[in-house]
Design an enzyme around this catalytic site. Sequence first.
Site, PDB file in Angstrom:
ATOM      1  N   SER A  94     -37.755 -12.135 -63.003  1.00 24.18           N
ATOM      2  CA  SER A  94     -38.670 -12.047 -61.867  1.00 24.18           C
ATOM      3  C   SER A  94     -40.132 -12.093 -62.336  1.00 24.18           C
ATOM      4  O   SER A  94     -40.546 -13.055 -62.964  1.00 24.18           O
ATOM      5  CB  SER A  94     -38.360 -10.777 -61.064  1.00 24.18           C
ATOM      6  OG  SER A  94     -39.030 -10.778 -59.816  1.00 24.18           O
ATOM      7  N   ASP A 185     -32.052 -17.296 -53.142  1.00 21.57           N
ATOM      8  CA  ASP A 185     -33.117 -16.340 -53.493  1.00 21.57           C
ATOM      9  C   ASP A 185     -34.121 -16.265 -52.353  1.00 21.57           C
ATOM     10  O   ASP A 185     -34.922 -17.173 -52.151  1.00 21.57           O
ATOM     11  CB  ASP A 185     -33.810 -16.783 -54.784  1.00 21.57           C
ATOM     12  CG  ASP A 185     -34.794 -15.749 -55.325  1.00 21.57           C
ATOM     13  OD1 ASP A 185     -35.259 -14.909 -54.540  1.00 21.57           O
ATOM     14  OD2 ASP A 185     -35.103 -15.801 -56.527  1.00 21.57           O
ATOM     15  N   HIS A 213     -31.774 -13.250 -55.723  1.00 20.35           N
ATOM     16  CA  HIS A 213     -32.774 -12.859 -56.718  1.00 20.35           C
ATOM     17  C   HIS A 213     -32.142 -11.817 -57.632  1.00 20.35           C
ATOM     18  O   HIS A 213     -32.269 -10.613 -57.404  1.00 20.35           O
ATOM     19  CB  HIS A 213     -34.009 -12.294 -56.004  1.00 20.35           C
ATOM     20  CG  HIS A 213     -35.219 -12.211 -56.872  1.00 20.35           C
ATOM     21  ND1 HIS A 213     -35.931 -13.321 -57.279  1.00 20.35           N
ATOM     22  CD2 HIS A 213     -35.860 -11.140 -57.425  1.00 20.35           C
ATOM     23  CE1 HIS A 213     -36.950 -12.940 -58.027  1.00 20.35           C
ATOM     24  NE2 HIS A 213     -36.933 -11.628 -58.143  1.00 20.35           N
TER      25      HIS A 213
END
Length: 238
Positions: A94, A185, A213
Amino acid sequence: MKFLCLHGNGTNSNVMKLQTAPLRHELEDGHEYEFVEAAIEAPMSEGVETLASPDAKFYAFYDPNDLATVPRAISQLDEYVAAEGPFDALMGFSAGAVLAAMYLVQKQRQAHKGEGDGGPVSTQKPPFRCAVFLSSASSSAEFAHLGIDITAFEDGTTTTTTTTTTTTSDPLIKIPTAHIWGSADATAPTGGLDLSRLCDPATRLTLIHDGGHEVPRKNLLTESVHIIRRTIFLAEQQ
């Protein structure tokens, strides 16, 4: 290989250890992993409740709402690498993936400063041999703060057109890279694709799974491990 691992915003190093445990187990091969703890306190990221103790604190390397924290995060990472390295590979999840990419871009810029303007060609080796980007966060604002328009990049290069010439620049990240993200995502729908376009297509490997995600797990592990192993192999050939 010795990996330096960067967690996402609103998590911590221990959460990333748990997130990546199945992936690291399947990779085997005697790799080492060092997990860096960010310094800015941040609210807990959605979805990590089951991975954190009730009294856990959560952190971010930079604040997406305060881009002045971006150069400081890059500088702090550089200091950490200098003090604790050497490392062979970067693994970021991320926002950790975004920081990893920004760091690599900055180091390449520094190494090649002046090249093409009469300055010497740099022979300095990149600080890492390869990088693994897992579910990269959105990064357009962060790179714009560094003077880079990531929307101009496609297939690892950027093309600038003037009234008389069209110039294609080299990829911003030239080491072998693995990019793994989910088609579902909802947190950063274009994060993985945007970041992958900054990397050399000749040594860039991509896996788009049907998850969100997240760090790949369960039925996504086999393909993810295959991509990462191929990236390591490319790094070892250079």
